[in-house]
Design a protein around this motif. Structure first.
Motif, short mmCIF file in Angstrom:
data_model
loop_
_atom_site.label_atom_id
_atom_site.label_comp_id
_atom_site.label_asym_id
_atom_site.label_seq_id
_atom_site.Cartn_x
_atom_site.Cartn_y
_atom_site.Cartn_z
N ASN A 59 47.44 39.49 47.69
CA ASN A 59 47.53 39.36 49.14
C ASN A 59 48.07 38.02 49.64
O ASN A 59 48.60 37.95 50.75
N ASP A 60 47.92 36.95 48.86
CA ASP A 60 48.32 35.63 49.35
C ASP A 60 49.83 35.44 49.24
O ASP A 60 50.44 35.72 48.21
N LEU A 90 53.63 31.59 39.97
CA LEU A 90 54.33 30.60 40.79
C LEU A 90 53.48 30.31 42.01
O LEU A 90 53.04 31.23 42.70
N PHE A 91 53.23 29.03 42.27
CA PHE A 91 52.45 28.60 43.43
C PHE A 91 53.35 27.86 44.40
O PHE A 91 54.13 26.99 43.99
N LEU A 92 53.20 28.17 45.68
CA LEU A 92 53.93 27.46 46.73
C LEU A 92 52.90 26.70 47.56
O LEU A 92 52.55 27.10 48.66
N ASN A 93 52.40 25.63 46.99
CA ASN A 93 51.23 24.97 47.59
C ASN A 93 51.45 23.50 47.93
O ASN A 93 50.49 22.76 48.12
N HIS A 99 59.97 23.52 49.53
CA HIS A 99 60.95 24.03 48.58
C HIS A 99 60.57 23.69 47.14
O HIS A 99 61.42 23.71 46.25
N CYS A 100 59.29 23.39 46.91
CA CYS A 100 58.79 23.07 45.58
C CYS A 100 57.89 24.20 45.09
O CYS A 100 56.99 24.65 45.80
N GLY A 101 58.14 24.69 43.89
CA GLY A 101 57.31 25.74 43.30
C GLY A 101 56.68 25.26 42.01
O GLY A 101 57.36 24.67 41.16
N GLU A 102 55.38 25.49 41.87
CA GLU A 102 54.66 25.08 40.67
C GLU A 102 54.50 26.28 39.73
O GLU A 102 53.94 27.31 40.09
N LEU A 103 55.00 26.14 38.53
CA LEU A 103 54.98 27.21 37.53
C LEU A 103 53.78 27.09 36.61
O LEU A 103 53.36 25.98 36.27
N ARG A 152 63.13 22.52 43.61
CA ARG A 152 62.44 21.71 42.59
C ARG A 152 61.27 22.51 42.03
O ARG A 152 60.46 23.05 42.78
N PHE A 153 61.23 22.62 40.70
CA PHE A 153 60.10 23.25 40.03
C PHE A 153 59.25 22.17 39.37
O PHE A 153 59.78 21.19 38.81
N ILE A 154 57.93 22.35 39.41
CA ILE A 154 57.05 21.44 38.70
C ILE A 154 56.10 22.24 37.80
O ILE A 154 55.84 23.43 38.06
N VAL A 155 55.62 21.58 36.77
CA VAL A 155 54.58 22.13 35.91
C VAL A 155 53.55 21.04 35.68
O VAL A 155 53.89 19.84 35.62
N LYS A 156 52.29 21.43 35.58
CA LYS A 156 51.21 20.52 35.23
C LYS A 156 50.59 21.03 33.95
O LYS A 156 50.07 22.14 33.90
#
Length: 221
Positions: A59-60, A90-93, A99-103, A152-156
């Motif tokens: 839902n989010d 993928l998080f858009l947070n 325009h940054c997505g966290e994978l 821009r993609f980021i990963v933690k």
């Protein structure tokens, strides 16, 4: 996200299917494993909490997730649950950078690790965002490069998760932008450019997208 709720993505060795209620029990068993909890920096949840989380993924609008299936196992068994090997998200947070997505990616099944599933999943998932919904609506950004307009993609990644760090560094040229000793994790980024887009096209020659309903399998909980 509802928009991928009836989407299946095929590639050479994997299928990506939307995370449904029928997947939760197996997913829950993965997330009871101490090694996986440590590598994903997660906390154990009850089965009830896991079902609730599945609904948030559906839902989010700031989350997009797929369950990863082994194509070989699925072709043999035609059983999603037996074929499950992990998930990709993928998080858009980032409120400061829309325009940054966290994978995030997890290959949970030990027998499925170091077989190239993670790499192919990432190529496939990123291409899904670039091509699938561009035709659907150029103004409704959804999944990755062209659709979410991600630049821009980021990963933690946990500092102990050396295979994942090596994967993003060597295969996708992610660069470290922050290391946290407190949280024991490294933050890496990859900015989108023409070279990156061409890489995704080249690495996914068997890519195909279709309706999830066409799999015609039992999805009862």
């Amino acid at each position: 996200m509802h928009i991928n709720a009836n989407t299946v993505i095929f590639n050479r060795t994997i299928l990506l299917v939307p995370y449904g209620k029928h997947h939760v029990k197996k997913y829950h068993t993965w997330m009871q494993n101490e090694e996986i909890l440590e590598l994903t920096a997660s906390l154990p949840l009850s089965i009830e909490e896991e079902y609730h989380m599945q609904q948030t993924w559906l839902n989010d609008n700031d989350k997009c997730t797929f369950i990863i299936l082994s194509k070989e196992l699925f072709d043999q068994t035609h059983d999603e649950i037996k074929s499950m090997i992990g998930d990709v998200n993928l998080f858009l947070n980032d409120s400061d950078d829309i325009h940054c997505g966290e994978l995030e990616i997890m290959i949970a099944e030990v027998t499925a690790r170091r077989k190239g599933y993670g790499l192919e999943t990432l190529y496939t998932f990123l291409r899904y965002g670039k091509f699938k919904f561009h035709l659907f609506n150029k103004l409704f950004f959804l999944a990755a490069i062209e659709i979410l307009h991600i630049t821009r993609f980021i990963v933690k990644i946990g500092l102990k998760n050396l295979p994942s760090i090596a994967l993003f560094t060597k295969k996708f040229q992610f660069q470290t932008i922050e290391t946290s000793e407190v949280f024991q994790e490294v933050t890496m980024e990859r900015r989108v450019d023409d070279e990156f887009i061409k890489l995704l096209q080249m690495k996914t020659p068997d890519y195909k997208i279709d309706s999830y309903d066409k799999l015609n399998i039992d999805r009862t909980v």
